[in-house]
Structure formats: C-alpha cells, structure tokens
Design an enzyme around this catalytic site. Structure first.
Site, mmCIF file in Angstrom:
data_model
loop_
_atom_site.group_PDB
_atom_site.id
_atom_site.type_symbol
_atom_site.label_atom_id
_atom_site.label_comp_id
_atom_site.label_asym_id
_atom_site.label_seq_id
_atom_site.Cartn_x
_atom_site.Cartn_y
_atom_site.Cartn_z
ATOM 1 C CG PHE A 225 -1.718 -1.245 1.421
ATOM 2 C CD1 PHE A 225 -2.945 -1.413 0.792
ATOM 3 C CD2 PHE A 225 -1.240 -2.275 2.226
ATOM 4 C CE1 PHE A 225 -3.683 -2.575 0.970
ATOM 5 C CE2 PHE A 225 -1.967 -3.439 2.405
ATOM 6 C CZ PHE A 225 -3.198 -3.593 1.782
ATOM 7 C CB SER A 248 -4.617 -0.861 -6.088
ATOM 8 O OG SER A 248 -5.086 0.099 -5.171
ATOM 9 C CB CYS A 337 -5.348 4.690 9.554
ATOM 10 S SG CYS A 337 -5.966 4.187 7.952
HETATM 11 N N1 SAH Z 1 2.154 4.418 3.183
HETATM 12 C C1 SAH Z 1 1.676 5.510 2.397
HETATM 13 C C2 SAH Z 1 0.186 5.763 2.576
HETATM 14 C C3 SAH Z 1 -0.702 4.583 2.248
HETATM 15 S S1 SAH Z 1 -2.369 5.006 2.033
HETATM 16 C C4 SAH Z 1 2.515 6.752 2.703
HETATM 17 O O1 SAH Z 1 3.308 6.738 3.656
HETATM 18 O O2 SAH Z 1 2.384 7.747 1.990
HETATM 19 C C5 SAH Z 1 -3.074 3.517 1.478
HETATM 20 C C6 SAH Z 1 -2.851 3.192 0.014
HETATM 21 O O3 SAH Z 1 -3.361 1.895 -0.258
HETATM 22 C C7 SAH Z 1 -3.552 4.112 -0.986
HETATM 23 O O4 SAH Z 1 -2.599 4.648 -1.854
HETATM 24 C C8 SAH Z 1 -4.508 3.206 -1.777
HETATM 25 O O5 SAH Z 1 -4.588 3.531 -3.153
HETATM 26 C C9 SAH Z 1 -3.864 1.868 -1.606
HETATM 27 N N2 SAH Z 1 -4.734 0.696 -1.685
HETATM 28 C C10 SAH Z 1 -5.980 0.541 -1.216
HETATM 29 N N3 SAH Z 1 -6.406 -0.720 -1.367
HETATM 30 C C11 SAH Z 1 -5.399 -1.394 -1.967
HETATM 31 C C12 SAH Z 1 -5.217 -2.746 -2.376
HETATM 32 N N4 SAH Z 1 -6.157 -3.666 -2.155
HETATM 33 N N5 SAH Z 1 -4.045 -3.084 -2.958
HETATM 34 C C13 SAH Z 1 -3.072 -2.161 -3.167
HETATM 35 N N6 SAH Z 1 -3.181 -0.875 -2.767
HETATM 36 C C14 SAH Z 1 -4.327 -0.492 -2.193
#
Ligand code: SAH
Length: 394
Positions: A225, A248, A337
């Site tokens: 993520f 994603s 979160c």
């Molecule tokens: N760690 C990052 C913030 C993550 S926010 C930082 O420090 O900036 C969560 C992210 O998960 C988002 O970008 C969202 O697009 C992504 N996301 C949500 N569901 C997902 C999935 N099933 N697989 C991959 N990414 C996903």
C-alpha cells in the site's frame, strides 16, 4: 442566542469535556446548520457554546466550555494561533516544511483539518460549524500562516453526514497544485493536493517513515500500500538492498516514480508493482520471495464500527501472508488507521496472524501518529493510527 437543551442526566460526557453532543442526548434545540448554540443542562445552566448541526447524529460540536467566551473572529484567531504555535515548536518543524497545522477537535476546532505543504495550505471543512465560519477561517489562515494559496479539499465522505455538498478548488490564491514540492527529513516529495488521497500526503506517518529508514539498511523491503512511495523512498535512503512497492492506484504510482526521481538515490533498486496487495502477497509467496522488512500501511478497512469484523479479517489476511514472506530476523511494520479497531484489537489480530503463519514473532516497538496530529485526552476518537513493529524470530 439559540439554545440546545440536554435531557436530564445526559450532560456527563460534556462535563468530561468531550466535544460531541449526540442526538439522543438532546431534549430540544433550535437553529440553522452551523449556528452557535448555548448548550444548557436540564436545569438551564449554560455548559458550553457549540455549533449546531441539525442533520447530523453528532447534533452539536463544542467550540468552548467557557460559558462567558464569545464565538467570533477573535475566537478563531486565538484557536488558530495556538494550533500553529504548537507546530512551530515541534522538533519535526526543523526537518520538514509539511505539517498538519490543525487537527480538528484536538485543536479545539471541530471539523477543521489544515495541512501545510511548503507555501500551500490544504483545508478541509468537515462539519456545519466550520462551514459557517469558512470565510473568517480562510482569511485568518492566510494571515497567520503567511501562505497566500489555500486549496480546499472538502470532499471527504463525512460531509454528507452533515448535509454538506463537496467543494474542491482554490479558496484563496492559485497555482499549480498537482505537484507541490515538499521536503521531509531531507527527502523530496511532490504532493498532488488536487487529486491525491485525503489532502495529498500522509503526514501522520512522517516519524514512522523515519523509523523504517533507520531499520532498512541491507534489507530486502516490501512496501505494501505504498501510495506515492513514502516508506519506499525512506527505506531506500536508509540503505535498503532492494524495495518492492505494491499499490493499486496508477495515479499514486505515477507520483511515486516522480518522487523517486526527485531524490539522489539509486532508482534501479526500486520496483513499483501496480497490484492488489492481497493478491500480490500470494503471488510473492508462490515465487518463494523473502523479505527482511515489510511495511503494511493499508487504507481504513473499517470506516465505522459496523465494518470492524470484516476489517479484522482483512488485517489478519495481509499480516498472515506478510509474516510468511519474512525471512528469520525480518521485521514487519504493520499499521491500522481504522478508528474502530482499537490498539488491543489490532494486536490480537496480528497475534492471530502470527499463530496461523506459524511464526515466532514479538512486538519490539509501537507506532502512533506524528506529533502534529495531537490527541486531546478528552477526545480519544482522535487517536486513530496505530502500528506495531514485529520481529520474526523463526
Ligand atoms: N504508506 C503511504 C500511505 C498509504 S495510504 C505513505 O506513507 O504515503 C493507502 C494506500 O493503499 C492508498 O494509496 C490506496 O490507493 C492503496 N490501496 C488501497 N487498497 C489497496 C489494495 N487492495 N491493494 C493495493 N493498494 C491499495
């Protein structure tokens, strides 16, 4: 002035200085959305002044518990000055030009979120009260912060609960807002405040990115993520051997690649994979991949209490597969979160994942949100981000 009268015996949470008044506690009330109401107990005594929100289950949010205090432009000036002064005094302020300046209820400004990205502010007006005072707040923000440009991202779902329409765009000033450059502990990032998630960047994870940076030396890193690459770039700067970032959203990955290029780091060590983390963890397992450090920072799986069970299954799934993918001596930095998932519940979910993965694992550190996201002690709802650093022994 308009009044809101509480039912007999329903003033306890208010006396503990909790800022929310739920509809069930209200005997009678009058006013339009955003009006300031005097909150009275059943005996008529004024306990607080609050913003009335007739459409929301949170029927009013307290501005002040001082019955003698007026809610006017000076009131907002005082609250904003205090919030900004708190950030200026933070150690992190010496290492970044991107900070959360206002964190809603915990800064005494229910429903208001303001993030600073260098010389651009991003504001979210998320409740009827701050919506009413929007112009005053915007003027004060640019005056006190010295930032001319304020981009509004009042497009969060919670506005619907208040009966408010979404609003997005420059509220003050104008400039290119799709790539605001910021610096965080010497690393360069571009923030898409227009179309990025939330206000564009996850400032709450700043110190945890630094921690991951310090732990990454010599390790194969998996950043699940990854959004715009925050943890990945921090890990690379910390000397990671290789980084695999899984995300994603194509738009987020585009910014992530630009972020990587904006730093004097060996970009060939990073692989960005556009995929669903749930599926990709299984694919990596099929490929017999092993990692020395895995970060899991998923979106809010449980936006409300009703989704906690489903969220718990999702958290367990990703943590289970991550623990399987960790080499002995490997580290898992895992986050939630979701406000509805308590730290205790999160720990027990991760414990269940370790058990099912057959991993001998221990918590060696705990994570929370950075200090520019303070949590007022009377408002535990503000404490949403939790994380564990887990060491896999075998
Ligand atoms: N760690 C990052 C913030 C993550 S926010 C930082 O420090 O900036 C969560 C992210 O998960 C988002 O970008 C969202 O697009 C992504 N996301 C949500 N569901 C997902 C999935 N099933 N697989 C991959 N990414 C996903």
């Amino acid at each position: 002035m308009n009044s809101l009268v509480l039912k007999k015996g329903r003033d306890k949470s208010l006396r503990r200085r909790h800022p929310w008044l739920f509809s069930g506690a209200v005997e009678k009330a009058a006013g339009k959305p955003g009006d300031t109401v005097a909150v009275r107990d059943a005996d008529g005594q004024v306990l607080a002044h609050a913003a009335y929100s007739p459409k929301s289950q949170i029927r009013a949010r307290v501005w002040t518990f001082d019955a003698a205090e007026a809610v006017d432009a000076d009131f907002f000036r005082g609250r904003l000055q205090k919030a900004l002064a708190l950030r200026e005094a933070l150690p992190a302020a010496k290492h970044t030009n991107a900070l959360r300046l206002v964190h809603g209820e915990s800064d005494g400004l229910p429903g208001l979120v303001v993030d600073r990205y260098a010389d651009v502010l991003v504001a979210q007006f998320l409740a009827a009260g701050v919506e009413r005072w929007r112009d005053t707040i915007l003027d004060l923000l640019s005056e006190i912060s010295g930032c001319e440009a304020i981009f509004e991202r009042s497009d969060a779902e919670v506005r619907k609960l208040e009966g408010l329409e979404p609003r997005v765009g420059f509220a003050r000033g104008n400039r290119n807002a799709s790539r605001c450059p910021i610096v965080e502990y010497g690393l360069n990032f571009r923030v898409d405040v227009e179309q990025g998630q939330k206000t564009g960047f996850f400032l709450d994870q700043r110190e945890n990115r630094q921690r991951v940076r310090a732990l990454a030396a010599g390790r194969e890193v998996l950043d699940g993520f990854s959004y715009t690459g925050g943890f990945s770039i921090a890990a690379l700067a910390g000397g990671a051997k290789r980084v695999t970032a899984v995300e994603s959203s194509a738009a987020a990955l585009e910014v992530a690649k630009e972020n990587l290029a904006a730093n004097p780091l060996d970009a060939s060590k990073v692989e960005f994979v556009q995929a669903d983390v749930f599926a990709q963890l299984r694919t990596l397992r099929d490929q017999n991949a092993k990692f020395g450090l895995i970060v899991l920072d998923p979106p809010k799986f449980a936006p409300s209490a009703a989704q906690v069970k489903k969220a718990a299954r999702a958290y367990k799934d990703i943590n289970l597969w991550a623990l399987k993918l960790l080499a002995p001596g490997g580290l898992l930095a895992t986050f939630s979160c979701s406000g509805g998932v308590s730290p205790e519940l999160f720990q027990s979910i991760v414990a269940g994942a370790a058990l099912d993965a057959g991993a001998d694992a221990k918590i060696i550190e705990r994570f929370g949100a950075a200090a520019d996201h303070p949590v007022a002690l009377e408002f535990p709802e503000g404490d949403y981000l939790k994380g564990l650093l887990v060491l896999k022994a075998g």
